[in-house]
Design an enzyme around this catalytic site. Structure first.
Site, PDB file in Angstrom:
ATOM      1  N   ASP A  13       0.815  -0.859  -0.041  1.00 51.09           N
ATOM      2  CA  ASP A  13       0.085  -0.032   0.046  1.00 51.09           C
ATOM      3  C   ASP A  13       0.982   1.372   0.115  1.00 51.09           C
ATOM      4  O   ASP A  13       1.967   1.350   0.816  1.00 51.09           O
ATOM      5  CB  ASP A  13      -0.893  -0.007   1.090  1.00 51.09           C
ATOM      6  CG  ASP A  13      -2.004   1.079   1.178  1.00 51.09           C
ATOM      7  OD1 ASP A  13      -1.691   2.250   0.612  1.00 51.09           O
ATOM      8  OD2 ASP A  13      -2.918   0.709   1.825  1.00 51.09           O
ATOM      9  N   LEU A  15       0.649   3.913   1.163  1.00 52.98           N
ATOM     10  CA  LEU A  15       0.441   4.741   2.725  1.00 52.98           C
ATOM     11  C   LEU A  15       1.517   3.946   3.648  1.00 52.98           C
ATOM     12  O   LEU A  15       1.710   4.686   4.573  1.00 52.98           O
ATOM     13  CB  LEU A  15      -0.578   4.733   3.200  1.00 52.98           C
ATOM     14  CG  LEU A  15      -1.804   5.964   2.982  1.00 52.98           C
ATOM     15  CD1 LEU A  15      -2.790   5.972   3.948  1.00 52.98           C
ATOM     16  CD2 LEU A  15      -0.924   7.152   3.051  1.00 52.98           C
ATOM     17  N   SER A  16       2.166   3.196   3.177  1.00 49.47           N
ATOM     18  CA  SER A  16       3.449   2.406   3.997  1.00 49.47           C
ATOM     19  C   SER A  16       4.643   2.588   3.736  1.00 49.47           C
ATOM     20  O   SER A  16       5.082   2.235   2.572  1.00 49.47           O
ATOM     21  CB  SER A  16       3.050   0.612   3.929  1.00 49.47           C
ATOM     22  OG  SER A  16       4.191  -0.013   4.370  1.00 49.47           O
ATOM     23  N   PRO A  17       5.285   3.405   4.286  1.00 47.38           N
ATOM     24  CA  PRO A  17       6.790   3.935   3.929  1.00 47.38           C
ATOM     25  C   PRO A  17       7.624   2.417   3.684  1.00 47.38           C
ATOM     26  O   PRO A  17       8.618   2.339   3.003  1.00 47.38           O
ATOM     27  CB  PRO A  17       7.303   4.763   4.648  1.00 47.38           C
ATOM     28  CG  PRO A  17       6.497   4.635   5.927  1.00 47.38           C
ATOM     29  CD  PRO A  17       5.223   3.866   5.449  1.00 47.38           C
ATOM     30  N   SER A  19       6.692  -0.376   2.766  1.00 50.60           N
ATOM     31  CA  SER A  19       6.358  -1.125   1.642  1.00 50.60           C
ATOM     32  C   SER A  19       7.067  -0.540   0.456  1.00 50.60           C
ATOM     33  O   SER A  19       7.328  -1.135  -0.520  1.00 50.60           O
ATOM     34  CB  SER A  19       4.793  -1.093   1.206  1.00 50.60           C
ATOM     35  OG  SER A  19       3.784  -1.587   2.034  1.00 50.60           O
TER      36      SER A  19
END
EC number: 2.5.1.18
Length: 183
Positions: A13, A15-17, A19
């Protein structure tokens, strides 16, 4: 004779750094490790119950359905907006700006943005997120390696050394020398 690429799935996602870190490392190692990297946009909110990226993740799902070769560039640009430049990725104009900066035409991007509320896109994102959960995901990123008839799930962007070991490959840090020379 070169062996067939091994398949890795990366559930992520924007919104996940974390990731993003896993995404960049795996993109850099695709050729070095001879892997078929399958990018799987997932909704972290469904896994962790709190996110604000629904529109962005639906947009990436639509990109994956209709222009999968653009998925890597558009994903990277959304991460750059939210985590590098502290810009919005939830408003339609922000998503369009990211897609255009990644090289997508305005018409293509607008067409995909119009599809983010369709059952096809919603169902695909839900199915992909459910697939991550079935592998045991409790957050993102999740990398799933399919090797010799077995499935291995690794959580986090800090598991690349373990992934290299599973693949029988050498881990050379987040920026391997072959990539570092091009930067």
């Amino acid at each position: 004779m070169t062996a067939a690429p091994r398949t890795l799935e990366l559930f992520y996602d924007v919104l996940s750094p974390y990731s993003w870190l896993g995404f960049e490392v795996l993109c850099r190692y695709k050729k070095l490790w001879n892997i078929n990297l399958q990018l799987r946009p997932s909704l972290i909110a469904a896994i962790m119950k709190d996110s604000g990226s629904l529109s962005a993740m639906r947009f990436l799902t639509a990109v994956n359905l209709e222009h999968p070769k653009m998925l890597e560039k558009v994903s990277r640009e959304l991460w750059m907006r939210v985590w590098s430049r502290d810009e919005d990725i939830s408003e339609p104009k922000s998503i369009l700006a990211a897609a255009e900066k990644a090289g997508m035409s305005t018409e293509q991007a607008q067409g995909l943005l119009e599809k983010i509320s369709t059952p096809k896109v919603k169902n695909e994102l839900r199915d992909t997120t459910n697939a991550a959960c079935k592998y045991g995901a409790f957050g993102l990123p999740v990398t799933v390696a399919h090797l010799d008839g077995q499935t291995h799930m690794l959580f986090g962007s800090d598991r690349m050394e373990l992934l290299a070991h599973l693949l029988g490959e050498k881990w050379m840090g987040p920026v391997p020398p072959a990539i570092n020379a091009k930067i």
